[in-house]
Design an enzyme around this catalytic site. Structure first.
Site, PDB file in Angstrom:
ATOM      1  CG  ASP A 480     -35.974 -17.237  54.319  1.00 50.11           C
ATOM      2  OD1 ASP A 480     -36.267 -17.224  53.426  1.00 50.11           O
ATOM      3  OD2 ASP A 480     -35.853 -16.962  55.879  1.00 50.11           O
ATOM      4  CG  ASP A 838     -35.749 -16.472  59.473  1.00 49.79           C
ATOM      5  OD1 ASP A 838     -36.049 -18.299  59.416  1.00 49.79           O
ATOM      6  OD2 ASP A 838     -36.710 -15.463  59.554  1.00 49.79           O
ATOM      7  CG  ASP A 842     -35.229 -20.657  56.119  1.00 53.10           C
ATOM      8  OD1 ASP A 842     -36.033 -20.666  54.805  1.00 53.10           O
ATOM      9  OD2 ASP A 842     -34.376 -19.856  56.551  1.00 53.10           O
TER      10      ASP A 842
END
Length: 1096
Positions: A480, A838, A842
């Protein structure tokens, strides 16, 4: 929503008596991530009676075996049937795990009406699977979960004056009987139960049988030592199981009292007593955890949803005002819905008044709630056995077959010498305990346990130990961007606003905002301070980091909100800014939360002086431009956006709109109507600095020949800029950016741009250039957004998609579901995928990946394989190193245990030919003083400091490993045979005669094979544990070096020790000719050298 697929199966012999005409197999989707197959069975009474008699005759052994293998019980005593005659159901999932559940009955006092079926009063059949209850729907004979959301909607809409009355006692009793209570209680297992589950494990039962065999063979001391070690292992397993159970119960917590409206009055009940449709009442005095999933009916509140969604930013929830079924289903089924309150979320602030209390209607309870699903995942983890474990079990089966062949040979051979039946049985079973090491699968977990311990010391915690092996063979890693490769903090760089003279965008630096506010128009201040997600909790400003940055940079101030009791739509909160001054207060009446699909957020507010309503919106530039009037868009906006994106800035466009519709009508308008024909005002330009360690980690992964991709919700060029500066594009010379052009055709038009990474210049694209040209071009990579990727998946062939995935480096504008889809796509094409995020958006991708590394420690991120308490991207590097280390150590431990078993079996085989055997102390010396310490020391090697381009093999049978094991096994047999032959041919000593009832344990041959075997155990260990690129240097592991040296010196001493020495007498070592001692030592050294050569 749950879905069902039915398959009608016709039996092969339709005329067979008792066979139903149709067999029903049901495919059921419990959720998007959980699918089961249901097959009905009924008992055959005669076979049940025979089985029970057999279980009694075998003293429960058969019952125990069938407990381990329930599918065999089904085959023996159950017959497939239709759901009309069902007594048991066989449940299977895609991982191959199966279970048998008994079908029970419940007597319903009243009909239960749902949106799709009716459960009539009377006897209704059901079964429970992993805390979920499935009912047999009588009309279609299908197993179903009760539809909670639609049932709750029916209760809300059909109950007269629901808001004032709530549910009545009769309805609550009826619902509790079918839907169950809100209890998440899982019965705690007693210490005795856990102990029995451990003791009755096949591994420990085999150990128990082995100990009995050894005791019958007079190996008393050795057996006692094994019992002690096994008991300690069982104690540790029971302790770990109990601690894990206590952790789960601590998450569940004790039931708390809640206020609920029932029978027209407010009552205080325990949360466990709630049912769907109950109406909960909360106030600011009740800042507690919500015990159910519910729809907010009135007031608004601020929640900490980190336990469920992983989102660290508090979420504001608003009442559902559209009572249609479609709105209800969207609100109750979308995990990010602004109207849905999840079980387990904590209230931070409740904006309630006596006239507008905080009312929540219960839609899901118990294990059907989102918190319940989390508890179910912890209680019933999806344990997919690793390839290493499956390979070890396959090898055990091979060893078992070999042992049975050896048993037959030994039995026949001993019978030729008229050995007694008891002696033949004892020797045969002894061979089985030697050749089939029951600890073999367990040794594979030793390296994992040590890796977990090292990771824990580095504040990296794992929720899936088996994922450590997966980390050792990853081929692709996906990151990410925001909050992972970049810092969580956001800084305002500058603002672009429209110029009054020509309407073009002009730049205003962030440093000058506080000095001269006249450089900006009022809309920049108003949009920045009228935020959608910000809240003042106590004296702390909480919310999205981006909005916090804008609010503080533009000197926003929260104002006390006065809520008049006669106001039908009181404001949510009020703010002011430095441009308009403290006297101008903006009251926010409605907030349209950020939508990951629309990629924008909006608020409706009014001023304290003009009282006119305005809409302020901000979001992704393409999203805001799409809803802006054409005459309000500056002509240079695309040029500015392109320039800023290419430099890696994060761009937020903002716009405004004057509203003339009355507030009471605006509240009910759709979002698409409100967010249309807005006036474009400008751009906020922000930047998130790269983490210091991002470039080092990415560079290390690329040097190790691992594919690295970046998934981001930001624009394409911003994502490309970050990818370039963190080193993700260092392996290519050119990159192509691809975006989907607006076109109504079925075949999408793709706009390409080519960037030379050396000169940072855009290169011309030839006419007719297509995606296939990019796929075929070498030394280039591809960057695109999630929308284009989804379209291409429906157009390209299998091989083209595979090549496309190998070239993709950056994916922009990716929603949480797009990220998970990309990970799943890579897995589908044969990649082992890791994902680092994080945790905020996600969670789905972290769970889908083979290895997920979360930089957030919220409960929702328990789906990730690894959680970093330090929230450092460097922990990805540590996880990969530990994965490779544990994988190679497991390979070595497996090889060592197998070869040690072959050494011992080969030795006793040649001894059995003379009816000789090792004595108790010799077995003890070999197993507990050589094999056990060496195998333990082997597993404590530390990982290497750097990742290399090679990866360890994930299977035990790859790259000629089986061939090497076969060669080493043959060499072991030849060495023992040669030693026996030399002793016979030289006639240096006279061997004892054959004894019928008892094996001789003290003679020259026993001593010779014992000494050679001891040397070979050490030689194999040294030969296997050579220097490896995945492990730290051998000389750094002083414990291992000292242990090998000590054992080697002891073995040399035993070779030449006097037979009258205390150690020689204890081990019953006889006197050997000096030359023969040198021959034994030489053969031991040769074995070590050959093992080393084969393992190079």
């Amino acid at each position: 929503m749950d879905s069902i697929e039915l398959k009608q199966l016709v039996p092969e012999n339709d005329s067979e008596p008792g066979t139903p005409r149709q067999l029903l197999f049901q495919h059921y989707d419990i959720s998007n991530e959980e699918t089961i197959g249901i097959k009905p069975f009924k008992s055959i009474p005669a076979k049940v009676y025979i089985l029970r008699v057999t279980e009694i005759l075998t003293l429960g052994l058969l019952h125990l075996i069938l407990t381990w293998l329930p599918e065999f019980r089904l085959k023996w005593i159950e017959a497939p049937c239709s759901n009309e005659d069902v007594e048991f159901v066989a449940i299977s999932d895609p991982s191959g795990t199966s279970s048998i559940e008994k079908v029970s009955s419940i007597c319903l006092k009243n009909d239960i009406q749902t949106s799709s079926f009716v459960l009539p009063s009377g006897k209704t059949r059901y079964f429970e699977y992993k805390k979920l209850r499935f009912y047999l729907e009588p009309l279609n004979l299908q197993w179903v979960l009760m539809p909670l959301e639609t049932s709750a909607y029916s209760l809300v809409t059909s109950t007269p004056a629901y808001i004032q009355n709530g549910l009545d006692t009769f309805t609550i009793a009826k619902l509790r009987q079918v839907y169950g209570s809100n209890s998440l209680v899982s019965t705690k297992k007693s210490i005795v139960t856990i102990l029995l589950n451990e003791v009755l494990h096949p591994f420990y039962l085999f150990q128990a049988v082995s100990v009995l065999i050894w005791l019958c063979d007079s190996f008393v001391f050795y057996s006692c030592c094994i019992v002690f070690i096994s008991s300690y292992s069982i104690f540790l397993s029971v302790k770990e199981s109990k601690e894990s159970e206590n952790r789960i119960h601590s998450i569940i917590g004790a039931p708390q009292p809640v206020t609920v409206i029932r029978n027209q009055v407010k009552q205080t009940v325990l949360a466990d007593d709630l049912v769907i449709g109950d109406l909960l009442y909360f106030s600011n005095l009740d800042l507690k955890t919500c015990p159910v999933d519910g729809i907010l009916f009135s007031s608004s509140c601020l929640l900490d949803e980190s336990m469920v969604t992983g989102e660290s930013v508090p979420a504001r929830k608003f009442p559902l005002e559209d009572n249609s079924l479609d709105s209800w289903m969207i609100a109750s089924c979308n995990i990010f819905s602004p109207h849905l309150i999840h079980a387990g979320t904590k209230f931070l602030k409740i904006d309630s008044t006596p006239s507008t209390p905080c009312l929540i209607s219960v839609v899901r309870t118990g294990f059907r709630s989102n918190k319940g699903q989390l508890i179910r995942n912890l209680l019933y983890p999806n344990l997919r056995p690793s390839q290493l474990y499956l390979d070890s079990m396959s090898f055990l089966k091979t060893m078992a077959i070999l042992s049975f062949v050896s048993i037959v040979f030994i039995a026949i051979y001993l019978n030729l010498y008229n050995a007694s039946f008891g002696h033949v049985v004892l020797r045969s079973l002894d061979v089985l305990t030697i050749l089939v090491p029951p600890a073999l699968p367990a040794t594979l977990s030793v390296g994992i346990a040590n890796s977990i311990a090292r990771l824990s010391r580095a504040l990296i915690y794992t929720t899936s130990p088996e994922s450590i092996h997966n980390a050792g063979c990853l081929s692709t890693f996906v990151f990410d961007k925001t909050g992972t490769l970049t810092e969580n903090s956001v800084q305002l760089s500058c603002v672009y606003v429209k110029s009054g003279s020509n309407g073009l965008l002009k730049q205003v630096d962030a440093d000058s905002l506080s000095l001269d506010s006249t450089k900006l128009n009022a809309h920049a201040y108003r949009v920045a301070t009228c935020s959608q997600s910000l809240e003042l909790v106590g004296n702390e400003l909480v919310g999205d980091p981006l909005e916090v940055t804008l609010f503080t940079q533009f000197n926003g101030t929260f104002c006390a909100t006065i809520r008049a009791s006669n106001t039908p739509h009181p404001p949510l909160f009020s703010v002011s800014n430095s441009f308009d001054g403290p006297s101008q207060i903006f009251s926010i009446y409605k907030a349209l939360e950020f939508d990951p699909v629309l990629r924008r957020m909006s608020v409706i507010c009014s001023t304290s002086t003009e009282r006119s309503l305005m809409l302020f919106t901000k979001g992704a530039p393409e999203s805001i431009l799409a809803i802006s009037s054409q005459q309000s868009i500056p002509s240079n906006v695309q040029e500015v956006i392109h320039t800023l994106s290419s430099k890696g800035f994060r761009i937020i466009a903002f716009a405004s709109k004057n509203l003339i519709t009355p507030l009471q009508e605006l509240i009910h308008l759709s979002r698409s109507t409100l967010e249309s024909n807005v006036t474009f005002q400008g751009l906020f330009v922000l930047e998130s600095p790269l983490r210091e360690s991002s470039k080092d980690v990415i560079s290390s992964l690329l040097r190790s020949k691992m594919e690295v991709s970046i998934c981001s919700g930001d624009s394409l060029f911003t994502s490309v800029f970050v990818a370039k500066h963190c080193g993700a594009l260092d392996s290519c010379n050119f990159i192509y950016t691809a975006e989907l052009a607006d076109s109504g055709d079925d075949c999408p038009q793709i706009h390409f741009e080519k960037i030379d990474l050396q000169t940072q210049n855009f290169q011309p694209i030839p006419d007719g250039f297509s995606l296939k040209d990019v796929i075929l071009e070498k030394d280039s990579s591809l960057c695109m957004d999630g929308k284009l990727l989804q379209r291409l998946l429906t157009m390209l062939s299998f091989n083209e998609i595979k090549i496309l995935l190998s070239k993709l480096r950056v994916l922009a504008r990716m929603s949480p579901f797009d990220k998970a889809t990309y990970v799943e796509l890579c897995q589908k094409y044969g990649c082992k995928v890791g994902f680092c995020g994080d945790g905020a958006n996600d969670c789905i991708a972290l769970k889908q990946a083979d290895v997920g590394v979360s930089l957030s420690d919220s409960e929702a991120c328990a789906a990730a394989s690894f959680v970093s308490k330090k929230k450092s991207i460097k922990d990805v590097f540590n996880v990969l190193l530990e994965g490779r280390c544990s994988l190679i150590l497991s390979h070595r431990c497996f090889q060592y245990m197998v070869l040690c078993a072959i050494v011992q079996f080969s030795g006793v085989f040649f001894l059995y030919l003379k009816n000789y055997n090792f004595n108790d102390n010799q077995f003890l010396f070999m197993d507990l003083l050589i094999i056990f310490p060496l195998s333990a020391a082997m597993s404590y090697f530390d990982p290497a400091q750097n990742l290399t381009s090679n990866r360890p093999n994930s299977t035990l049978f790859g790259k000629g490993r089986v061939k090497d094991l076969g060669i080493q096994s043959v060499l072991i047999w030849l060495s023992h045979g040669l030693l026996t032959l030399i002793l016979h041919e030289l006639n240096w000593v006279e061997l004892p005669e054959w004894q019928l009832e008892k094996s001789n344990t003290k003679n020259v041959l026993v001593t010779s094979i014992f000494l050679l075997s001891s040397l070979q155990y050490l030689g194999i260990c040294i030969g296997i544990n050579q220097s490896s690129e995945f492990l730290s240097p051998i000389w750094k592991k002083k414990t291992y070096v000292c242990l090998c040296t000590t054992i080697g010196l002891c073995n040399i001493y035993l070779c030449f020790a006097n037979e009258n020495h205390i150690i020689s007498r204890c081990l019953q070592i006889t006197r050997l000719p000096t030359l023969y001692r040198f021959i034994i030592l030489f053969m031991g050294v040769i074995s070590c050298c050959l093992t080393s050569i084969l393992n190079m």
